[in-house]
Design an enzyme around this catalytic site. Structure first.
Site, PDB file in Angstrom:
ATOM      1  N   ASP A   1      -5.179  12.308 -11.350  1.00 56.08           N
ATOM      2  CA  ASP A   1      -4.583  12.188 -10.090  1.00 56.08           C
ATOM      3  C   ASP A   1      -3.972  13.622  -9.856  1.00 56.08           C
ATOM      4  OD1 ASP A   1      -2.820  11.392  -7.982  1.00 56.08           O
ATOM      5  OD2 ASP A   1      -2.356   9.551  -8.989  1.00 56.08           O
TER       6      ASP A   1
ATOM      7  N   SER B   1       1.112   4.071  -5.094  1.00 58.98           N
ATOM      8  CA  SER B   1       1.803   5.188  -4.528  1.00 58.98           C
ATOM      9  C   SER B   1       3.211   5.010  -4.168  1.00 58.98           C
ATOM     10  CB  SER B   1       0.714   5.982  -3.893  1.00 58.98           C
ATOM     11  OG  SER B   1       0.989   7.365  -3.663  1.00 58.98           O
TER      12      SER B   1
ATOM     13  N   HIS C   1      -6.312   9.279  -7.839  1.00 59.47           N
ATOM     14  CA  HIS C   1      -5.452   8.508  -6.833  1.00 59.47           C
ATOM     15  C   HIS C   1      -6.002   7.215  -6.357  1.00 59.47           C
ATOM     16  CE1 HIS C   1      -1.430   8.307  -5.522  1.00 59.47           C
ATOM     17  NE2 HIS C   1      -1.591   8.295  -4.328  1.00 59.47           N
TER      18      HIS C   1
ATOM     19  N   HIS D   1       0.701  -1.249   0.035  1.00 50.28           N
ATOM     20  CA  HIS D   1       0.023  -0.127  -0.165  1.00 50.28           C
ATOM     21  C   HIS D   1       0.892   1.401  -0.035  1.00 50.28           C
ATOM     22  CE1 HIS D   1       0.892   0.821   4.270  1.00 50.28           C
ATOM     23  NE2 HIS D   1       0.750  -0.234   4.495  1.00 50.28           N
TER      24      HIS D   1
END
Ligand SMILES: [Zn+2]
Ligand SMILES: [Zn+2]
Length: 433
Positions: free
Chosen positions: A369, A224, A397, A153
């Site tokens: 994004d 990310s 995003h 993540h």
């Protein structure tokens, strides 16, 4: 006339923004004294802030510590800090910094936030999604698992980011999926005596998941900031990684300035609008204001969650909102600087190793994004011409994954089988040659 009016409005709003950030500079320097005093009273071994003294550039690079921890260019702050520094003692060394005790007085000490301290194995928390055993009545064995995939993540998130993707696991048949909570986030350990460098995050994933489960061949999927960690992990184990999927990777390509400073300026640009942008600027540029926000929000997360449930009459707090508070200021501040900014300096080297090893790379980026600009994926494609880049119009995003989990799972499936075929063909030609 219209152009003139627009110019005036632009000048007024940037002057206003400059005034707000100058005010925050002053507040942050004042808070430096406040925290210095309270830490000295309440902590047995206070962890010093980065206002005092600095580190030599060479030592920082050797240690993979980001220079943005010490140097964030601001004339007013530098002038004020000159005064503070004149009055403070000698700068603290890294060894002193590593004595920090968890939780600090400004961190939450609730049951769930301290749970990691009860298990002294110090490993990361992770969730596993196993494929169901075959329906033919045979005993479930490891045989029906055809592949493994590790999901990583992004910043102030957790393994729950992937929960809705795991619901689509039937598309990824016979795949065992792992999602880790990164060091300092979610249910994973949040030690105060750690610098949260890129290598610390990678070593924890190895120690918690890769080594104990002996994962010798797996796909990597990251979102990310997780992309920086996934690339570092892949560069360390190129033979084990079958493919990498990077979702909204923060990569700014080659430029004149130091990569860490570019990453800080671009990802935490000093802007008042949108609010998310303002929030990340405050949390990344102002160490003590950021700590105050964590003191008010993260330390009191149980209270905020109760209030949220009362107001919305929902039983559960939205997990994206809940994940935002599952860190300490120490873990978030160091990860922001040492992984997002400091890691930017190591990205090129890691990309080169991945390319040389022939690991297939897929990049997915939302066209709208606002957090990681879509140009990052274009820079990445320029660096890694072999990468498959997919821009999804109308996605930001988060919605680059949320709301299109099915499509995303199908994209993974297609990419994995294409890369397996490519690797088979490559090894066949290798045999033939
Ligand atoms: Zn300070
Ligand atoms: Zn707590």
């Amino acid at each position: 006339m219209l152009a003139f009016a627009a110019n005036v409005t632009g000048a007024v709003s940037s002057a206003f923004a400059a005034a707000v950030f100058a005010f925050l500079d002053v507040v942050d320097v004042l808070l430096c004294f406040v925290y210095g005093f309270i830490d000295a009273v309440l902590e047995d071994s206070p962890v010093s802030c980065y206002c005092h003294g600095s580190h030599s550039a060479a030592a920082m690079e050797d240690d993979e510590v980001s220079d943005t921890l010490y140097h964030r260019r601001s004339a007013l702050r530098d002038a004020l800090m000159g005064l503070v520094r004149g009055r403070s003692g000698s700068p603290e060394t890294e060894t002193e910094r590593r004595k920090g005790r968890s939780p600090r007085w400004s961190d939450c000490g609730c049951e769930s936030c301290r749970a990691w301290q009860r298990h002294d194995d110090g490993r990361l928390h992770f969730v596993v999604n196993q494929p169901p055993p075959p329906n033919d009545g045979s005993v479930a064995t490891m045989q029906h698992i055809e592949e493994d995939a590790v999901f990583i993540h992004g910043f102030t998130s957790s393994s729950s980011f992937w929960a809705t993707v795991f619901h689509e696991s039937s598309i990824l048949n016979n795949c065992r999926m792992f999602a880790v909570d990164l060091l300092g986030f979610g249910k994973s350990p949040k030690p105060a005596n750690c610098m949260y460098r890129l290598k610390d995050h990678v070593e924890m994933i190895e120690r918690s998941l890769i080594d104990p489960l002996n994962l010798t061949s797996f796909h990597l999927i990251s979102h990310s900031m997780g992309c920086i960690i996934a690339l570092a992990l892949a560069a360390k184990h190129p033979q084990r990684v079958r493919s990498i999927t990077l979702i909204a990777p923060p990569y700014f390509g080659a430029c004149e300035e130091k990569a860490s400073q570019v990453a800080l300026k671009r990802l935490a640009e000093k802007k008042l609008w949108p609010p998310l942008q303002f929030g990340s600027a405050v949390m990344s540029w102002y160490e003590h204001i950021g700590r105050t926000v964590c003191f008010l929000v993260c330390k009191n997360h149980l209270l905020w969650e109760r209030l949220f449930r009362l107001l919305t009459r929902k039983r559960d707090v939205d997990f994206l909102l809940g994940d935002l508070t599952k860190h300490t200021h120490h873990s978030a501040w160091h990860t922001m600087h040492n992984v997002i900014c400091g890691g930017a300096m190591l990205q090129d080297r890691n990309l080169e190793v991945v390319e040389a090893a022939g690991v297939p790379v897929q990049v997915i980026h939302g066209g709208d994004d606002q957090v990681v600009p879509v140009e990052c994926s274009r820079h990445l494609k320029a660096k890694l011409p072999g990468a498959e880049v997919r821009l999804t119009d109308g996605c930001d995003h988060k919605t680059v994954v949320f709301g299109r989990e099915r499509e995303f799972a199908e994209e993974l499936r297609a990419f994995w089988s294409a890369s397996d075929q490519k690797q088979l063909a490559a090894s066949a030609s290798g045999w033939a040659g």
